[in-house]
Design a protein around this motif. Structure first.
Motif, PDB file in Angstrom:
ATOM      1  N   GLN A 121       0.829  -1.206   0.000  1.00  0.00           N
ATOM      2  CA  GLN A 121       0.000   0.000   0.000  1.00  0.00           C
ATOM      3  C   GLN A 121       0.860   1.252   0.000  1.00  0.00           C
ATOM      4  O   GLN A 121       0.445   2.311  -0.481  1.00  0.00           O
ATOM      5  CB  GLN A 121      -0.931   0.017   1.215  1.00  0.00           C
ATOM      6  CG  GLN A 121      -1.760  -1.233   1.389  1.00  0.00           C
ATOM      7  CD  GLN A 121      -2.532  -1.607   0.152  1.00  0.00           C
ATOM      8  OE1 GLN A 121      -3.163  -0.756  -0.475  1.00  0.00           O
ATOM      9  NE2 GLN A 121      -2.462  -2.876  -0.232  1.00  0.00           N
ATOM     10  N   ALA A 122       2.063   1.128   0.535  1.00  0.00           N
ATOM     11  CA  ALA A 122       2.965   2.276   0.626  1.00  0.00           C
ATOM     12  C   ALA A 122       3.367   2.795  -0.749  1.00  0.00           C
ATOM     13  O   ALA A 122       3.836   3.924  -0.876  1.00  0.00           O
ATOM     14  CB  ALA A 122       4.200   1.914   1.437  1.00  0.00           C
ATOM     15  N   ALA A 123       3.163   1.979  -1.781  1.00  0.00           N
ATOM     16  CA  ALA A 123       3.489   2.418  -3.137  1.00  0.00           C
ATOM     17  C   ALA A 123       2.566   3.547  -3.591  1.00  0.00           C
ATOM     18  O   ALA A 123       2.921   4.337  -4.456  1.00  0.00           O
ATOM     19  CB  ALA A 123       3.409   1.243  -4.109  1.00  0.00           C
ATOM     20  N   SER A 124       1.374   3.622  -2.984  1.00  0.00           N
ATOM     21  CA  SER A 124       0.423   4.663  -3.387  1.00  0.00           C
ATOM     22  C   SER A 124      -0.105   5.479  -2.215  1.00  0.00           C
ATOM     23  O   SER A 124      -0.934   6.349  -2.419  1.00  0.00           O
ATOM     24  CB  SER A 124      -0.773   4.043  -4.118  1.00  0.00           C
ATOM     25  OG  SER A 124      -0.364   3.350  -5.269  1.00  0.00           O
TER      26      SER A 124
ATOM     27  N   LEU B  30      -4.227   2.538 -12.579  1.00  0.00           N
ATOM     28  CA  LEU B  30      -3.490   1.909 -11.471  1.00  0.00           C
ATOM     29  C   LEU B  30      -2.448   2.861 -10.910  1.00  0.00           C
ATOM     30  O   LEU B  30      -2.303   3.012  -9.698  1.00  0.00           O
ATOM     31  CB  LEU B  30      -2.827   0.618 -11.965  1.00  0.00           C
ATOM     32  CG  LEU B  30      -1.869  -0.073 -10.982  1.00  0.00           C
ATOM     33  CD1 LEU B  30      -2.584  -0.461  -9.689  1.00  0.00           C
ATOM     34  CD2 LEU B  30      -1.249  -1.317 -11.619  1.00  0.00           C
ATOM     35  N   ARG B  31      -1.692   3.508 -11.796  1.00  0.00           N
ATOM     36  CA  ARG B  31      -0.637   4.400 -11.328  1.00  0.00           C
ATOM     37  C   ARG B  31      -1.215   5.655 -10.675  1.00  0.00           C
ATOM     38  O   ARG B  31      -0.628   6.230  -9.772  1.00  0.00           O
ATOM     39  CB  ARG B  31       0.301   4.803 -12.484  1.00  0.00           C
ATOM     40  CG  ARG B  31       1.264   3.724 -12.920  1.00  0.00           C
ATOM     41  CD  ARG B  31       1.695   2.827 -11.773  1.00  0.00           C
ATOM     42  NE  ARG B  31       2.362   3.546 -10.711  1.00  0.00           N
ATOM     43  CZ  ARG B  31       2.223   3.286  -9.404  1.00  0.00           C
ATOM     44  NH1 ARG B  31       1.420   2.363  -8.977  1.00  0.00           N
ATOM     45  NH2 ARG B  31       2.886   3.967  -8.510  1.00  0.00           N
ATOM     46  N   THR B  32      -2.380   6.096 -11.138  1.00  0.00           N
ATOM     47  CA  THR B  32      -2.968   7.310 -10.588  1.00  0.00           C
ATOM     48  C   THR B  32      -3.632   7.067  -9.234  1.00  0.00           C
ATOM     49  O   THR B  32      -3.493   7.883  -8.327  1.00  0.00           O
ATOM     50  CB  THR B  32      -4.025   7.876 -11.565  1.00  0.00           C
ATOM     51  OG1 THR B  32      -3.436   7.993 -12.867  1.00  0.00           O
ATOM     52  CG2 THR B  32      -4.497   9.239 -11.104  1.00  0.00           C
ATOM     53  N   ALA B 109      10.324   3.681 -12.730  1.00  0.00           N
ATOM     54  CA  ALA B 109      10.014   3.594 -11.304  1.00  0.00           C
ATOM     55  C   ALA B 109       8.517   3.335 -11.110  1.00  0.00           C
ATOM     56  O   ALA B 109       8.118   2.511 -10.285  1.00  0.00           O
ATOM     57  CB  ALA B 109      10.431   4.867 -10.581  1.00  0.00           C
ATOM     58  N   GLU B 110       7.701   4.015 -11.892  1.00  0.00           N
ATOM     59  CA  GLU B 110       6.251   3.826 -11.817  1.00  0.00           C
ATOM     60  C   GLU B 110       5.873   2.403 -12.225  1.00  0.00           C
ATOM     61  O   GLU B 110       5.036   1.777 -11.580  1.00  0.00           O
ATOM     62  CB  GLU B 110       5.552   4.810 -12.760  1.00  0.00           C
ATOM     63  CG  GLU B 110       5.666   6.250 -12.337  1.00  0.00           C
ATOM     64  CD  GLU B 110       4.308   6.832 -11.999  1.00  0.00           C
ATOM     65  OE1 GLU B 110       3.356   6.602 -12.752  1.00  0.00           O
ATOM     66  OE2 GLU B 110       4.207   7.494 -10.953  1.00  0.00           O
ATOM     67  N   PHE B 111       6.489   1.941 -13.279  1.00  0.00           N
ATOM     68  CA  PHE B 111       6.202   0.587 -13.745  1.00  0.00           C
ATOM     69  C   PHE B 111       6.540  -0.431 -12.659  1.00  0.00           C
ATOM     70  O   PHE B 111       5.762  -1.339 -12.364  1.00  0.00           O
ATOM     71  CB  PHE B 111       7.002   0.289 -15.021  1.00  0.00           C
ATOM     72  CG  PHE B 111       6.781  -1.092 -15.558  1.00  0.00           C
ATOM     73  CD1 PHE B 111       5.676  -1.379 -16.337  1.00  0.00           C
ATOM     74  CD2 PHE B 111       7.678  -2.112 -15.267  1.00  0.00           C
ATOM     75  CE1 PHE B 111       5.460  -2.657 -16.834  1.00  0.00           C
ATOM     76  CE2 PHE B 111       7.470  -3.400 -15.752  1.00  0.00           C
ATOM     77  CZ  PHE B 111       6.363  -3.666 -16.539  1.00  0.00           C
ATOM     78  N   ARG B 112       7.701  -0.249 -12.045  1.00  0.00           N
ATOM     79  CA  ARG B 112       8.121  -1.187 -11.004  1.00  0.00           C
ATOM     80  C   ARG B 112       7.236  -1.086  -9.776  1.00  0.00           C
ATOM     81  O   ARG B 112       6.919  -2.102  -9.130  1.00  0.00           O
ATOM     82  CB  ARG B 112       9.594  -0.937 -10.661  1.00  0.00           C
ATOM     83  CG  ARG B 112      10.523  -1.397 -11.789  1.00  0.00           C
ATOM     84  CD  ARG B 112      11.858  -0.682 -11.755  1.00  0.00           C
ATOM     85  NE  ARG B 112      12.649  -0.969 -10.582  1.00  0.00           N
ATOM     86  CZ  ARG B 112      13.691  -1.808 -10.555  1.00  0.00           C
ATOM     87  NH1 ARG B 112      14.041  -2.464 -11.646  1.00  0.00           N
ATOM     88  NH2 ARG B 112      14.385  -1.987  -9.455  1.00  0.00           N
ATOM     89  N   ALA B 113       6.793   0.111  -9.458  1.00  0.00           N
ATOM     90  CA  ALA B 113       5.856   0.280  -8.344  1.00  0.00           C
ATOM     91  C   ALA B 113       4.549  -0.458  -8.636  1.00  0.00           C
ATOM     92  O   ALA B 113       3.979  -1.109  -7.747  1.00  0.00           O
ATOM     93  CB  ALA B 113       5.587   1.755  -8.088  1.00  0.00           C
ATOM     94  N   ALA B 114       4.095  -0.359  -9.877  1.00  0.00           N
ATOM     95  CA  ALA B 114       2.887  -1.076 -10.275  1.00  0.00           C
ATOM     96  C   ALA B 114       3.079  -2.584 -10.099  1.00  0.00           C
ATOM     97  O   ALA B 114       2.190  -3.278  -9.602  1.00  0.00           O
ATOM     98  CB  ALA B 114       2.531  -0.757 -11.727  1.00  0.00           C
ATOM     99  N   MET B 115       4.246  -3.090 -10.484  1.00  0.00           N
ATOM    100  CA  MET B 115       4.534  -4.511 -10.321  1.00  0.00           C
ATOM    101  C   MET B 115       4.486  -4.919  -8.850  1.00  0.00           C
ATOM    102  O   MET B 115       3.964  -5.984  -8.515  1.00  0.00           O
ATOM    103  CB  MET B 115       5.909  -4.859 -10.904  1.00  0.00           C
ATOM    104  CG  MET B 115       6.014  -4.857 -12.410  1.00  0.00           C
ATOM    105  SD  MET B 115       4.895  -5.997 -13.270  1.00  0.00           S
ATOM    106  CE  MET B 115       4.992  -7.439 -12.253  1.00  0.00           C
TER     107      MET B 115
END
Lengths: 213, 213
Positions: A121-124, B30-32, B109-115
């Motif tokens: 959850q910390a990712a967002s 997802l990223r937003t 970084a965003e892509f990896r966070a999504a993963m």
DNA sequence: TCCCATTGACTGAACGTTCATTCAACCCGT
DNA sequence: ACGGGTTGAATGAACGTTCAGTCAATGGGA
């Protein structure tokens, strides 16, 4: 069998007050339904009193979940081996064995899976992120202290304790994440190779594991 | 500035069909909003057509999200360095540098966070778990192949390739997770120490990094 | 060449359900 | 009889999903 029939020593101890009972209920709901399915309804179902009561003790879901995160992180940090060790190598090995355990009982596995779900959850979520930033620093500092002692006492070579600590922590986190999110995690391999890393990288060139001169 | 003004080469390329447009919209949503805030509404908002259309192309949210996971994992697996390398040490170092990058651009970084967010779902979702089990095996096998080559050609010592691969993968996963979920991740330390691990553990005792006899 | 039957992509409005949250009322120890 | 702990019922918003219907493109039969 005793008062409590087979349960987590961390979470099935009789709660001292209502707020602790709510934390335990939240844990149960999280493990049963996952973070995505963690609702006020479900938390309410997991403890004997009404769900409205949650709002008497917490401002709302966010507030409750944030306190739950603190509750979990406290217990997570407590578990690290920290008694007196004869030398730094023993201490570091104990930490590795504890963090990447030989046979993980289901109860601890569940706890660690919960930590992985919470951490994601910390990712967002900024508030979560702050908690985990602090938590990582806590463990990294602890690890680094052990390594630094080893360097000072001559048990270890002249490595950078912070770098070694960062490496060990990352590996431990990776092993934990894999174990929580896959069926074929090669935990034994990671533990073995992490030990080998310590020996080949930290121990002095001549000493083949634990030799006293 | 070109046709597309500053965007992900992975996800801002003009979609060839509607289903791909939906995948891109899902990624943006997802990223937003994070995985917890990923709703059909939000996905619909991220692409020009109506949200009802999602149900014309997918059976429902679960179906859509499962295809999205495949979509992401494909792209994740594609990025691994796999051209011809002179020796196994170069190849393994390239993999480590790619997986724990020196300066990670925001887009990756965003892509990896999504993963990381997607992976966490595998802790409570069987279908997700199967995907990540396969994904881990894919990377572990790739890494092990490189190490095995190094051992065969004499570049590396006689280590167990599977064990080393498991170790490297776990460390990479940990670094990725920390970077996605904290503000103070010591990625540089992990990369440096991972390199040091390779040198002290895999390279023959006498050769101090890249020596040809 | 014209026409119309058929198709697949697409839409807007609506559905029933579940969500987090509120609140007046109640219980009970002091 | 007072006040904090507790409750069940109720609320509106947001959720995933359905559905009747529009539209443009396609493809034969006359």
């Amino acid at each position: 069998m005793n008062v409590q029939s087979m349960g987590s020593p961390l979470f099935d101890t009789e709660p001292t007050d209502t707020r602790e009972a709510i934390m335990q209920a939240t844990y149960r709901a999280l493990r049963t339904h996952g973070y995505a399915g963690l609702t006020i309804q479900r938390i309410g179902d997991e403890f004997p009193k009404s769900k409205s009561l949650l709002y008497h003790h917490y401002d709302g879901k966010d507030d409750l979940l944030l306190e739950f995160l603190s509750f979990m992180l406290e217990r997570f940090e407590e578990t690290i081996p920290d008694r007196e060790y004869d030398d730094a190598h023993d201490h570091l090995t104990a930490i590795v064995d504890h963090a990447v355990p030989e046979d993980l009982d289901p109860e601890r596995a569940e706890f660690r899976a919960a930590m992985v779900e919470l951490r994601a959850q910390a990712a967002s979520d900024t508030a979560y992120r702050e908690h985990f930033t602090r938590n990582d620093r806590f463990f990294r500092d602890r690890f680094a202290t052990v390594v630094a002692r080893g360097v000072k006492e001559g048990t270890f070579r002249e490595v950078d304790p912070d770098r070694v600590a960062a490496m060990v922590l990352a590996t431990v986190h990776g092993a934990m994440q894999e174990e929580a999110t896959t069926d074929g995690a090669e935990t034994a391999d990671v533990r073995g190779e992490l030990r080998a890393y310590i020996e080949s990288r930290l121990l002095p060139p001549d000493s083949p594991s634990g030799v006293v001169e």
